[in-house]
Design a protein around this motif. Structure first.
Motif, PDB file in Angstrom:
ATOM      1  N   ASP A 113     -92.869 -37.904 -90.125  1.00 27.89           N
ATOM      2  CA  ASP A 113     -92.225 -37.063 -91.143  1.00 27.89           C
ATOM      3  C   ASP A 113     -90.868 -36.537 -90.696  1.00 27.89           C
ATOM      4  O   ASP A 113     -90.049 -36.133 -91.536  1.00 27.89           O
ATOM      5  N   LEU A 114     -90.615 -36.531 -89.378  1.00 28.80           N
ATOM      6  CA  LEU A 114     -89.336 -36.024 -88.879  1.00 28.80           C
ATOM      7  C   LEU A 114     -88.160 -36.865 -89.375  1.00 28.80           C
ATOM      8  O   LEU A 114     -87.020 -36.387 -89.426  1.00 28.80           O
ATOM      9  N   ALA A 115     -88.427 -38.106 -89.761  1.00 26.68           N
ATOM     10  CA  ALA A 115     -87.356 -38.983 -90.251  1.00 26.68           C
ATOM     11  C   ALA A 115     -86.715 -38.426 -91.519  1.00 26.68           C
ATOM     12  O   ALA A 115     -85.558 -38.728 -91.823  1.00 26.68           O
ATOM     13  N   ALA A 116     -87.452 -37.609 -92.260  1.00 28.50           N
ATOM     14  CA  ALA A 116     -86.927 -37.044 -93.509  1.00 28.50           C
ATOM     15  C   ALA A 116     -86.294 -35.673 -93.292  1.00 28.50           C
ATOM     16  O   ALA A 116     -85.909 -35.013 -94.259  1.00 28.50           O
ATOM     17  N   HIS A 117     -86.205 -35.252 -92.036  1.00 25.84           N
ATOM     18  CA  HIS A 117     -85.675 -33.914 -91.734  1.00 25.84           C
ATOM     19  C   HIS A 117     -84.386 -33.999 -90.924  1.00 25.84           C
ATOM     20  O   HIS A 117     -84.090 -35.022 -90.291  1.00 25.84           O
ATOM     21  N   VAL A 118     -83.636 -32.930 -90.952  1.00 22.35           N
ATOM     22  CA  VAL A 118     -82.447 -32.806 -90.102  1.00 22.35           C
ATOM     23  C   VAL A 118     -82.907 -32.427 -88.699  1.00 22.35           C
ATOM     24  O   VAL A 118     -83.538 -31.385 -88.509  1.00 22.35           O
ATOM     25  N   CYS A 119     -82.615 -33.282 -87.723  1.00 22.83           N
ATOM     26  CA  CYS A 119     -82.947 -32.982 -86.330  1.00 22.83           C
ATOM     27  C   CYS A 119     -81.675 -32.621 -85.578  1.00 22.83           C
ATOM     28  O   CYS A 119     -80.581 -33.103 -85.898  1.00 22.83           O
ATOM     29  N   LEU A 120     -81.817 -31.783 -84.570  1.00 22.85           N
ATOM     30  CA  LEU A 120     -80.670 -31.235 -83.854  1.00 22.85           C
ATOM     31  C   LEU A 120     -80.773 -31.543 -82.359  1.00 22.85           C
ATOM     32  O   LEU A 120     -81.091 -30.665 -81.552  1.00 22.85           O
ATOM     33  N   PRO A 121     -80.488 -32.778 -81.967  1.00 21.15           N
ATOM     34  CA  PRO A 121     -80.536 -33.109 -80.534  1.00 21.15           C
ATOM     35  C   PRO A 121     -79.214 -32.793 -79.843  1.00 21.15           C
ATOM     36  O   PRO A 121     -78.148 -32.769 -80.471  1.00 21.15           O
ATOM     37  N   GLN A 122     -79.288 -32.529 -78.540  1.00 18.93           N
ATOM     38  CA  GLN A 122     -78.074 -32.448 -77.747  1.00 18.93           C
ATOM     39  C   GLN A 122     -77.604 -33.861 -77.414  1.00 18.93           C
ATOM     40  O   GLN A 122     -78.330 -34.836 -77.599  1.00 18.93           O
ATOM     41  N   HIS A 123     -76.389 -33.942 -76.891  1.00 14.10           N
ATOM     42  CA  HIS A 123     -75.877 -35.266 -76.564  1.00 14.10           C
ATOM     43  C   HIS A 123     -76.689 -35.937 -75.466  1.00 14.10           C
ATOM     44  O   HIS A 123     -76.703 -37.155 -75.348  1.00 14.10           O
ATOM     45  N   THR A 124     -77.389 -35.139 -74.658  1.00 17.17           N
ATOM     46  CA  THR A 124     -78.222 -35.711 -73.594  1.00 17.17           C
ATOM     47  C   THR A 124     -79.613 -36.092 -74.093  1.00 17.17           C
ATOM     48  O   THR A 124     -80.400 -36.653 -73.340  1.00 17.17           O
ATOM     49  N   GLN A 125     -79.922 -35.765 -75.350  1.00 17.99           N
ATOM     50  CA  GLN A 125     -81.251 -36.052 -75.906  1.00 17.99           C
ATOM     51  C   GLN A 125     -81.159 -37.209 -76.903  1.00 17.99           C
ATOM     52  O   GLN A 125     -81.354 -37.032 -78.106  1.00 17.99           O
ATOM     53  N   ASP A 126     -80.847 -38.406 -76.402  1.00 18.67           N
ATOM     54  CA  ASP A 126     -80.802 -39.577 -77.279  1.00 18.67           C
ATOM     55  C   ASP A 126     -82.177 -39.826 -77.899  1.00 18.67           C
ATOM     56  O   ASP A 126     -82.290 -40.310 -79.027  1.00 18.67           O
ATOM     57  N   TRP A 159     -86.321 -37.953 -77.997  1.00 19.20           N
ATOM     58  CA  TRP A 159     -87.209 -36.861 -77.608  1.00 19.20           C
ATOM     59  C   TRP A 159     -88.470 -37.471 -77.009  1.00 19.20           C
ATOM     60  O   TRP A 159     -89.211 -38.186 -77.695  1.00 19.20           O
ATOM     61  N   ARG A 160     -88.685 -37.215 -75.725  1.00 18.81           N
ATOM     62  CA  ARG A 160     -89.891 -37.697 -75.042  1.00 18.81           C
ATOM     63  C   ARG A 160     -90.946 -36.599 -75.164  1.00 18.81           C
ATOM     64  O   ARG A 160     -90.781 -35.512 -74.626  1.00 18.81           O
ATOM     65  N   LEU A 161     -92.001 -36.924 -75.880  1.00 20.98           N
ATOM     66  CA  LEU A 161     -93.005 -35.925 -76.224  1.00 20.98           C
ATOM     67  C   LEU A 161     -94.373 -36.312 -75.689  1.00 20.98           C
ATOM     68  O   LEU A 161     -94.673 -37.493 -75.457  1.00 20.98           O
ATOM     69  N   GLU A 162     -95.204 -35.293 -75.504  1.00 23.20           N
ATOM     70  CA  GLU A 162     -96.615 -35.482 -75.176  1.00 23.20           C
ATOM     71  C   GLU A 162     -97.421 -35.069 -76.404  1.00 23.20           C
ATOM     72  O   GLU A 162     -97.273 -33.951 -76.901  1.00 23.20           O
ATOM     73  N   GLY A 163     -98.232 -35.990 -76.918  1.00 23.49           N
ATOM     74  CA  GLY A 163     -99.005 -35.708 -78.118  1.00 23.49           C
ATOM     75  C   GLY A 163    -100.478 -35.982 -77.941  1.00 23.49           C
ATOM     76  O   GLY A 163    -100.938 -36.257 -76.825  1.00 23.49           O
ATOM     77  N   PRO A 164    -101.231 -35.940 -79.022  1.00 28.19           N
ATOM     78  CA  PRO A 164    -102.680 -36.169 -78.952  1.00 28.19           C
ATOM     79  C   PRO A 164    -103.045 -37.533 -78.374  1.00 28.19           C
ATOM     80  O   PRO A 164    -104.117 -37.693 -77.768  1.00 28.19           O
ATOM     81  N   ASP A 165    -102.161 -38.504 -78.538  1.00 26.14           N
ATOM     82  CA  ASP A 165    -102.443 -39.854 -78.040  1.00 26.14           C
ATOM     83  C   ASP A 165    -101.630 -40.203 -76.802  1.00 26.14           C
ATOM     84  O   ASP A 165    -101.439 -41.378 -76.473  1.00 26.14           O
ATOM     85  N   GLY A 166    -101.116 -39.187 -76.123  1.00 30.00           N
ATOM     86  CA  GLY A 166    -100.348 -39.435 -74.911  1.00 30.00           C
ATOM     87  C   GLY A 166     -98.851 -39.326 -75.148  1.00 30.00           C
ATOM     88  O   GLY A 166     -98.393 -38.636 -76.058  1.00 30.00           O
ATOM     89  N   SER A 167     -98.085 -40.028 -74.340  1.00 30.32           N
ATOM     90  CA  SER A 167     -96.626 -39.950 -74.401  1.00 30.32           C
ATOM     91  C   SER A 167     -96.087 -40.761 -75.569  1.00 30.32           C
ATOM     92  O   SER A 167     -96.513 -41.896 -75.808  1.00 30.32           O
ATOM     93  N   VAL A 168     -95.145 -40.178 -76.300  1.00 28.01           N
ATOM     94  CA  VAL A 168     -94.491 -40.866 -77.410  1.00 28.01           C
ATOM     95  C   VAL A 168     -92.996 -40.577 -77.339  1.00 28.01           C
ATOM     96  O   VAL A 168     -92.559 -39.610 -76.700  1.00 28.01           O
ATOM     97  N   VAL A 169     -92.215 -41.410 -77.998  1.00 26.89           N
ATOM     98  CA  VAL A 169     -90.771 -41.248 -78.024  1.00 26.89           C
ATOM     99  C   VAL A 169     -90.309 -41.206 -79.469  1.00 26.89           C
ATOM    100  O   VAL A 169     -90.713 -42.041 -80.285  1.00 26.89           O
ATOM    101  N   HIS A 170     -89.490 -40.214 -79.791  1.00 30.89           N
ATOM    102  CA  HIS A 170     -88.911 -40.116 -81.127  1.00 30.89           C
ATOM    103  C   HIS A 170     -87.399 -40.081 -81.000  1.00 30.89           C
ATOM    104  O   HIS A 170     -86.852 -39.338 -80.168  1.00 30.89           O
ATOM    105  N   LYS A 171     -86.711 -40.864 -81.811  1.00 31.64           N
ATOM    106  CA  LYS A 171     -85.241 -40.857 -81.804  1.00 31.64           C
ATOM    107  C   LYS A 171     -84.762 -39.943 -82.919  1.00 31.64           C
ATOM    108  O   LYS A 171     -84.824 -40.298 -84.099  1.00 31.64           O
ATOM    109  N   PRO A 172     -84.255 -38.753 -82.572  1.00 35.43           N
ATOM    110  CA  PRO A 172     -83.823 -37.802 -83.608  1.00 35.43           C
ATOM    111  C   PRO A 172     -82.450 -38.174 -84.171  1.00 35.43           C
ATOM    112  O   PRO A 172     -81.595 -38.710 -83.464  1.00 35.43           O
ATOM    113  N   THR A 173     -82.269 -37.893 -85.429  1.00 35.34           N
ATOM    114  CA  THR A 173     -80.966 -38.107 -86.058  1.00 35.34           C
ATOM    115  C   THR A 173     -80.581 -36.856 -86.832  1.00 35.34           C
ATOM    116  O   THR A 173     -81.432 -36.158 -87.382  1.00 35.34           O
TER     117      THR A 173
END
Length: 298
Positions: A183-196, A198-212
């Motif tokens: 659902d984050l794809a439909a939202h405005v995300c605010l990453p820093q330039h060093t956060q190409d 977002w490396r996250l820990e979730g219910p199923d382990g490690s996941v990667v999301h590319k914020p825009t």
């Protein structure tokens, strides 16, 4: 053989950034400082500094020479303290690099207690969001937030770093609350330039999301203000937005996901056999101040 005093003067010119500042720190006139540096260059047969009317900078030879004498001077200081029985006291100048926001929020307010306990010590705190070259920059240690991988440095963990996705209640009321990571794809995300990503820990382990999002900045504090203004969703550390999460100005989004647990707060310093007393005391002070459950999490 090179005069050790010349080495100390040269090192102080680099750490302070100018002949005048080095002279003030050492009780010498700028002319004497310049003469001693020139004598060192003549002794070595090479130019160490590039001088202009506005600034000085290291030549390639000067950079390599400086990196090699910093540890030598620190070792001499430690040896003198040991022999004279002063090894329990902190003296001289302690040069520290730290992240800008963290340094302002969680180092600066606590400096008085440390300096009151060590009145013969001078602190030089440099705040920057870049990973400083500790040896080349003349730092005794650096406070870093991240995953550590440089094996040439020694690191001591000071505290865990917990990072959460968050937004203002107003933003979520207007745009809806995401229920899944997709659902984050439909939202405005605010990453820093060093956060190409977002490396996250979730219910199923490690996941990667590319914020825009529409905002690009190299400033962590700009992102902080943007999320507080309701511009979008950000991945922020609890040391940074803990107060806002507690008083309701921010709300955690997707609470099942948090930033990678490999990111920690650490004190990093050059690897050498004898750790200067001033470095050890400052690291111990911060380790006791923060600890396994830092105060911003309580």
């Amino acid at each position: 053989m090179t005069n050790l005093g010349d080495l100390e003067i040269f090192s102080r010119v680099i750490s302070t950034g100018s002949m005048s500042a080095a002279g003030r720190a050492l009780g010498l006139s700028p002319a004497v400082v310049s003469k001693r540096v020139k004598r060192l260059e003549e002794r070595l047969g090479t130019r160490l500094l590039q001088r202009t009317t506005r600034q000085i900078s290291l030549t390639e030879a000067g950079q390599g020479f400086y990196e090699r004498i910093v540890g030598v001077l620190a070792g001499i200081e430690e040896a003198e303290a040991f022999v004279s029985g002063r090894s329990g006291a902190a003296r001289g100048t302690l040069r520290v690099s730290a992240p800008t926001s963290f340094g302002r929020m969680h180092i600066a307010p606590h400096l008085k207690g440390f300096m009151d306990a060590h009145p013969e010590l001078t602190l030089n705190i440099v705040l920057t969001d870049e990973f400083s070259d500790i040896v080349g920059g003349g730092f005794d240690l650096a406070i870093r937030i991240g995953e550590l991988s440089d094996s040439s440095l020694v690191a001591r963990r000071l505290a865990p770093v917990r990072r959460v996705l968050c937004a203002t209640p107003g933003y979520l009321e207007k745009h809806g609350t995401p229920g899944t990571l997709d659902d984050l794809a439909a939202h405005v995300c605010l990453p820093q330039h060093t956060q190409d990503v977002w490396r996250l820990e979730g219910p199923d382990g490690s996941v990667v999301h590319k914020p825009t999002g529409p905002l690009v900045t190299n400033s962590s504090e700009v992102i902080r203000e943007a999320v507080l203004c309701g511009m979008g969703i950000a991945l922020r550390s609890t040391w940074d937005v803990g107060a806002e999460l507690k008083d309701g100005r921010l709300v955690q989004v997707l609470p099942g996901y948090e930033g990678s647990r490999n990111v920690v707060l650490s004190a990093v310093y050059p690897s050498r056999q004898f750790l200067p007393v001033k470095v050890r005391l400052f690291i111990d002070y911060l380790a006791e101040l923060y600890g396994p459950l830092p105060y911003w999490e309580r």
